[in-house]
Design an enzyme around this catalytic site. Structure first.
Site, PDB file in Angstrom:
ATOM      1  CB  SER A 135      -0.900   0.010   1.246  1.00 51.04           C
ATOM      2  OG  SER A 135      -1.528   1.274   1.418  1.00 51.04           O
ATOM      3  CE1 TYR A 148      -3.505  -2.237   5.472  1.00 53.02           C
ATOM      4  CE2 TYR A 148      -3.100   0.061   4.893  1.00 53.02           C
ATOM      5  CZ  TYR A 148      -3.468  -1.228   4.533  1.00 53.02           C
ATOM      6  OH  TYR A 148      -3.784  -1.499   3.218  1.00 53.02           O
TER       7      TYR A 148
END
Length: 230
Positions: A135, A148
């Site tokens: 990501s 995350y």
């Protein structure tokens, strides 16, 4: 040349689902995996004749080993592994629990490691390709998403390391860092965002499909940013 056998984690929704569907439509045999995918009617209704579903918890070593045994017995080889499984429960640093931190790392990063390790044991006999989904959160600051962000940063650096290590087995490793993408995971990160205003999962699926072609070999081993301008 026979059909390629492609394993996809996190295939029940989002990028994983769109990628599995696309690669299946391109004529490949796809092993669709997620924790409860064997009872997912939406997936079962689009399975091709030779593709299969398999329940897998990527954070469990025994579950991933079971997947390896299943694939070895049914197909005898793997041509590509796509690691799409993900999890997020964003919290500010002072309220992030150890349980939250460990679950986020376990599914996003450790799950990627386990799948690469065990699927790679079969893949290294014939070569193949691995595509890990990271990501842009692993490349730039994401206040409030520290667990995350740490996990996805780990996926990026892990991918770079194994690209060098697995080269001797003719296994090529790609790592894709999508920007804002309309997935269930993104809805958790940004609940008020209009999903129609951001990139759709099929755009990332197209890039994953490209990575499986020989023309993509020159961009192996480095973060591939996929973003759409609106």
């Amino acid at each position: 040349m026979g059909k390629k056998v492609i394993v996809i984690t996190g295939a029940s929704s989002g990028i994983g689902y769109q990628t599995a569907l696309k690669l299946q439509q391109e004529g490949n045999i796809v092993v669709w995996t997620s924790r409860t995918i064997e009872c997912n009617q939406a997936v079962l209704s689009v399975l091709s004749e030779q593709s299969v579903c398999k329940n897998v918890d990527v954070s469990s070593e025994e579950s991933v080993k079971d997947l390896l045994c299943f694939i070895n017995e049914k197909f005898g080889h793997i041509d590509a592994l796509i690691n799409c499984a993900g999890y997020v429960d964003p919290e500010p640093i002072f309220s992030t629990t150890l349980e939250n931190w460990e679950k986020t790392i376990s599914i996003n990063l450790t799950g990627t490691f386990l799948c690469v390790k065990y699927m790679g044991l079969l893949m290294k006999k014939t070569g193949g390709k691995i595509v890990n989904i990271a990501s842009t959160a692993g490349l730039t600051p994401r206040p409030g998403w520290s667990a995350y962000a740490a996990a996805k940063s780990g996926v990026i650096n892990f991918s770079s390391a194994i690209a060098e290590e697995l080269a001797e087995y003719n296994i090529k490793v790609f790592v894709i860092a999508p920007g804002r993408t309309a997935t269930p995971l993104r809805k958790i990160l940004a609940p008020d965002e209009n999903p129609r205003s951001i990139m759709q999962p099929d755009v990332v699926a197209d890039m994953i499909s490209f990575c499986l072609k020989p023309e993509a070999d020159c961009i192996e081993g480095q973060p591939i940013l996929v973003r759409e301008r609106f």
